[in-house]
Each structure stands twice: as structure tokens, then as C-alpha cells.
Write an enzyme that holds these catalytic residues in place. Structure first.
Site, short mmCIF file in Angstrom:
data_model
loop_
_atom_site.label_atom_id
_atom_site.label_comp_id
_atom_site.label_asym_id
_atom_site.label_seq_id
_atom_site.Cartn_x
_atom_site.Cartn_y
_atom_site.Cartn_z
N THR A 174 -1.85 -0.16 3.20
CA THR A 174 -2.18 1.24 2.94
C THR A 174 -1.37 1.69 1.75
O THR A 174 -0.50 0.96 1.27
CB THR A 174 -1.90 2.12 4.20
OG1 THR A 174 -2.27 3.47 3.92
CG2 THR A 174 -0.44 2.09 4.61
N THR A 175 -1.64 2.89 1.27
CA THR A 175 -0.87 3.41 0.13
C THR A 175 0.61 3.44 0.52
O THR A 175 0.96 3.91 1.61
CB THR A 175 -1.34 4.85 -0.21
OG1 THR A 175 -2.77 4.84 -0.25
CG2 THR A 175 -0.79 5.30 -1.55
N GLY A 229 -5.78 10.77 8.50
CA GLY A 229 -6.84 9.81 8.80
C GLY A 229 -6.59 8.95 10.03
O GLY A 229 -7.24 9.13 11.08
N PHE A 230 -5.64 8.04 9.91
CA PHE A 230 -5.47 7.01 10.94
C PHE A 230 -5.28 7.59 12.35
O PHE A 230 -5.92 7.13 13.30
CB PHE A 230 -4.27 6.12 10.56
CG PHE A 230 -4.17 4.88 11.38
CD1 PHE A 230 -5.07 3.84 11.22
CD2 PHE A 230 -3.17 4.76 12.34
CE1 PHE A 230 -4.98 2.70 12.00
CE2 PHE A 230 -3.08 3.61 13.12
CZ PHE A 230 -3.99 2.58 12.95
N HIS A 235 -11.37 4.72 7.93
CA HIS A 235 -11.37 3.69 8.98
C HIS A 235 -12.64 3.68 9.84
O HIS A 235 -12.83 2.77 10.64
CB HIS A 235 -10.09 3.78 9.80
CG HIS A 235 -8.89 3.48 8.94
ND1 HIS A 235 -8.79 2.30 8.23
CD2 HIS A 235 -7.82 4.22 8.59
CE1 HIS A 235 -7.67 2.32 7.51
NE2 HIS A 235 -7.07 3.48 7.71
N GLU A 292 -9.84 9.98 -2.97
CA GLU A 292 -8.57 9.38 -3.39
C GLU A 292 -8.92 8.13 -4.18
O GLU A 292 -9.76 7.32 -3.73
CB GLU A 292 -7.74 8.94 -2.19
CG GLU A 292 -7.23 10.06 -1.33
CD GLU A 292 -6.54 9.53 -0.07
OE1 GLU A 292 -6.50 8.29 0.13
OE2 GLU A 292 -6.09 10.34 0.71
N GLU A 316 -0.16 16.40 -3.76
CA GLU A 316 -0.10 16.01 -2.35
C GLU A 316 1.24 15.34 -2.14
O GLU A 316 1.52 14.28 -2.73
CB GLU A 316 -1.25 15.07 -1.97
CG GLU A 316 -1.13 14.67 -0.49
CD GLU A 316 -2.30 13.87 0.03
OE1 GLU A 316 -3.39 13.88 -0.58
OE2 GLU A 316 -2.12 13.21 1.08
N HIS A 333 -0.06 11.45 4.84
CA HIS A 333 0.29 10.05 5.07
C HIS A 333 1.18 9.91 6.30
O HIS A 333 2.28 10.42 6.33
CB HIS A 333 0.96 9.37 3.87
CG HIS A 333 0.65 7.90 3.86
ND1 HIS A 333 1.08 7.04 4.84
CD2 HIS A 333 -0.11 7.17 3.02
CE1 HIS A 333 0.61 5.83 4.60
NE2 HIS A 333 -0.13 5.88 3.50
N GLY A 334 0.61 9.24 7.29
CA GLY A 334 1.37 8.95 8.50
C GLY A 334 1.51 10.14 9.44
O GLY A 334 2.26 10.07 10.42
N ASN A 361 -9.53 12.08 6.80
CA ASN A 361 -9.79 10.84 6.08
C ASN A 361 -10.59 9.90 6.99
O ASN A 361 -10.11 9.52 8.07
CB ASN A 361 -8.45 10.20 5.67
CG ASN A 361 -8.66 8.91 4.90
OD1 ASN A 361 -9.46 8.07 5.29
ND2 ASN A 361 -7.92 8.73 3.82
N HIS A 395 -13.19 -0.59 2.67
CA HIS A 395 -13.77 0.32 3.67
C HIS A 395 -14.87 1.16 3.00
O HIS A 395 -16.02 0.78 3.03
CB HIS A 395 -12.71 1.15 4.42
CG HIS A 395 -11.50 1.58 3.64
ND1 HIS A 395 -11.59 2.39 2.55
CD2 HIS A 395 -10.17 1.31 3.83
CE1 HIS A 395 -10.36 2.62 2.10
NE2 HIS A 395 -9.47 1.97 2.82
N HIS A 425 -10.95 7.17 0.46
CA HIS A 425 -10.22 6.41 -0.57
C HIS A 425 -11.10 5.26 -1.02
O HIS A 425 -11.37 4.34 -0.25
CB HIS A 425 -8.90 5.89 0.04
CG HIS A 425 -8.00 5.22 -0.95
ND1 HIS A 425 -6.70 4.88 -0.67
CD2 HIS A 425 -8.21 4.81 -2.24
CE1 HIS A 425 -6.14 4.31 -1.73
NE2 HIS A 425 -7.04 4.24 -2.68
N ARG A 438 -17.92 -5.92 10.83
CA ARG A 438 -19.11 -6.69 11.17
C ARG A 438 -20.13 -6.71 10.04
O ARG A 438 -21.26 -7.13 10.23
CB ARG A 438 -19.76 -6.11 12.43
CG ARG A 438 -18.96 -6.34 13.71
CD ARG A 438 -18.98 -7.79 14.14
NE ARG A 438 -20.29 -8.19 14.59
CZ ARG A 438 -20.68 -8.20 15.86
NH1 ARG A 438 -19.85 -7.83 16.80
NH2 ARG A 438 -21.90 -8.56 16.18
N1 PXP Z 1 -3.08 10.99 1.79
C1 PXP Z 1 -3.12 9.90 0.97
C2 PXP Z 1 -2.89 10.11 -0.48
C3 PXP Z 1 -3.39 8.62 1.46
O1 PXP Z 1 -3.44 7.57 0.64
C4 PXP Z 1 -3.67 8.48 2.84
C5 PXP Z 1 -4.05 7.13 3.39
O2 PXP Z 1 -5.26 6.75 2.85
C6 PXP Z 1 -3.63 9.63 3.64
C7 PXP Z 1 -3.32 10.87 3.10
C8 PXP Z 1 -3.92 9.57 5.12
O3 PXP Z 1 -2.92 8.81 5.73
P1 PXP Z 1 -3.07 8.46 7.26
O4 PXP Z 1 -4.30 7.59 7.38
O5 PXP Z 1 -1.80 7.75 7.57
O6 PXP Z 1 -3.23 9.75 8.01
#
Ligand code: PXP
Length: 238
Positions: free
Chosen positions: A101-102, A215-216, A11, A71, A153, A193-194, A8, A51, A44, A19
Site C-alpha cells: 500500500t502507499t 478504505g480498508f 479493495h 489517487e 491530505e 491512511h490506516g 476508498n 485493483h 487509486h 478471480r
Molecule cells: N489516502 C491515501 C492517499 C491512500 O493512498 C490510501 C490507501 O489507498 C488511503 C487514504 C486509504 O487508506 P486505508 O485503505 O488504509 O483506509
């Protein structure tokens, strides 16, 4: 067989928007990710486009056909964008105004069920696969199958925020059972997620999950290690 990694890159665009610049460009990030271990790219598109924006989606779908997993919420404007730019797959997620975030999986109210069913029908007509971001709850998995989703998911947010080993074990067990049920019902299973470099292994070891969407952790690791290293290290863990 190794799991697929969806990176993802939201970010990367968050940094650009800090900026209101034209760089860093998510298209450049996608190219780097895809050449260093990502199997596909996740973005997303939010209502506030804080973003990724529609232009990014257009470019990403044009330059990386078959590699973009979008997403978005069930809002009509998101459906319109998905049908216009035709990503490979779409994951329907809940979206609350002002959320950082979601916050979790879809909450299946009658109105949400109706919109999800409509979007699945419309996206399938354009040969776009549909994923539903859900909690690892049996009722939600059965509903996803009944609605005709291709993929679920499973939300790993609770697992990633577990505060004890016992809690993490229990949440992993929920994810394992949810995966079994989803596969029994013919659904492909993703998780996300996370997830980070430390907590991803236990989820990968459950078996049955085909893709991890992360992603993060990858984008923040990239600040210190570089994007190619951050992506290839994560892929190496899977
Ligand atoms: N999956 C879904 C459905 C999400 O909404 C997100 C966050 O946008 C992610 C995965 C990725 O999460 P993270 O950025 O915490 O890895």
C-alpha cells in the site's frame, strides 16, 4: 458540521481481480456507498492496475460526476488518464513498485516537485482540484501551498500504527499543528491512511480537517456487516 467521508473502494476491485471476474463491480459499490453515507468515492489507479483499472475509472467518472476522487502517481500515463476521465479531484501520491500500500507522503525531490507543478497546471486547466498526499511536516505543507495545490491530505499512517498512547498523542499533535498551518495557507485539509472505527475519532476531534479518506477498514467491515452498515457506521462516527 460533520466531516465528509471519502470511501476508498479499491479493495472491492481487489476481490474481483482475485478471480479475474467482472464482479463485484466498483460501480455497484460506489452506488451503495454514496447512498449510505459516503460523500464521495476514492480510487487509486496504480501502474499495475492490480485493483482499479482505467475502465473502472471511466465508468465511475461517467456515472458519478463530481463524486470521484482519484489517487495516482505523477507518472505521465496517470496524468493522461486523469485528464481523459476528469474526476472531480486528484490526489497525487508516491508509488513504489511492489509496495503493498502507499507507504507515506510524497517525497519532494527536485524531479517530483517539477512533475507535481506540471500536473497541477494541467489538471487545473481542466478544472480538476488537486490534492497532495503529504506527511504532516511544515516544510511539505508550505511547498504544497507554493506549488498551488488546493488540498493537502495529511498521512495518518504513522498515527494509525502508533504503539503507545503517548506516541499516538504526539502524532495527533503533529496532525493538529499541520492542519492549522495548512488552513492558514489557504489549503483544504484531508486526512487518511490506516484510519478505522477506533482510531478515527481522535483525528476527527482535532478540528479543521474537512474530509477523511478511508478504505480498508470499511471494506473489511463490509464482509461481516454489509457495505451499507459499514459505510453508515463510519459516517456516523464523523
Ligand atoms: N489516502 C491515501 C492517499 C491512500 O493512498 C490510501 C490507501 O489507498 C488511503 C487514504 C486509504 O487508506 P486505508 O485503505 O488504509 O483506509
Amino acid at each position: 458540521m460533520s466531516l465528509k467521508l471519502g470511501v476508498n473502494i479499491d479493495h472491492i476491485a481487489t476481490l474481483r481481480q482475485a478471480r479475474r471476474e467482472v464482479f463485484p463491480d466498483p460501480v455497484d459499490a460506489a452506488a451503495v456507498c454514496l447512498s449510505t453515507g459516503a460523500d464521495y468515492i476514492v480510487v487509486h489507479l496504480r501502474k499495475d492496475a492490480r485493483h482499479i483499472n482505467e475502465k473502472d475509472l471511466a465508468h465511475l467518472c461517467k456515472y458519478f460526476p463530481g463524486k470521484i476522487h482519484l489517487e495516482c502517481s505523477v507518472a505521465p500515463q496517470m496524468e493522461k488518464a486523469a485528464l481523459k476521465y476528469k474526476p472531480y479531484s486528484v490526489c497525487l501520491v508516491p508509488e513504489e513498485p511492489g509496495e503493498v500500500t502507499t507507504t507515506g507522503g510524497l517525497k519532494f525531490t527536485p524531479a517530483v516537485i517539477k512533475r507535481v507543478a506540471q500536473m497541477i497546471e494541467h489538471l487545473h486547466k481542466k478544472h480538476i482540484l488537486v490534492s497532495l498526499f503529504i506527511s504532516p511536516e511544515p516544510a511539505d505543507i508550505r511547498l504544497a501551498a507554493k506549488l498551488g495545490a488546493d488540498i493537502v491530505e495529511l498521512c495518518t499512517r504513522d498515527y494509525s500504527e502508533a504503539t503507545s498512547a503517548a506516541e499516538a498523542r504526539k502524532l495527533l499533535q503533529d496532525l493538529a499543528l499541520a492542519t492549522l498551518l495548512a488552513k492558514e495557507l489557504g489549503l483544504e485539509v484531508h486526512a487518511g491512511h490506516g484510519l478505522d472505527y477506533h482510531n478515527v475519532l481522535a483525528v476527527a476531534d482535532l478540528g479543521g480537517i474537512s474530509c477523511m479518506n478511508i478504505g480498508f477498514a470499511i471494506v473489511t467491515r463490509a464482509l461481516f456487516a454489509g457495505l451499507p452498515t459499514a459505510v453508515s457506521e463510519m459516517k456516523g462516527l464523523l
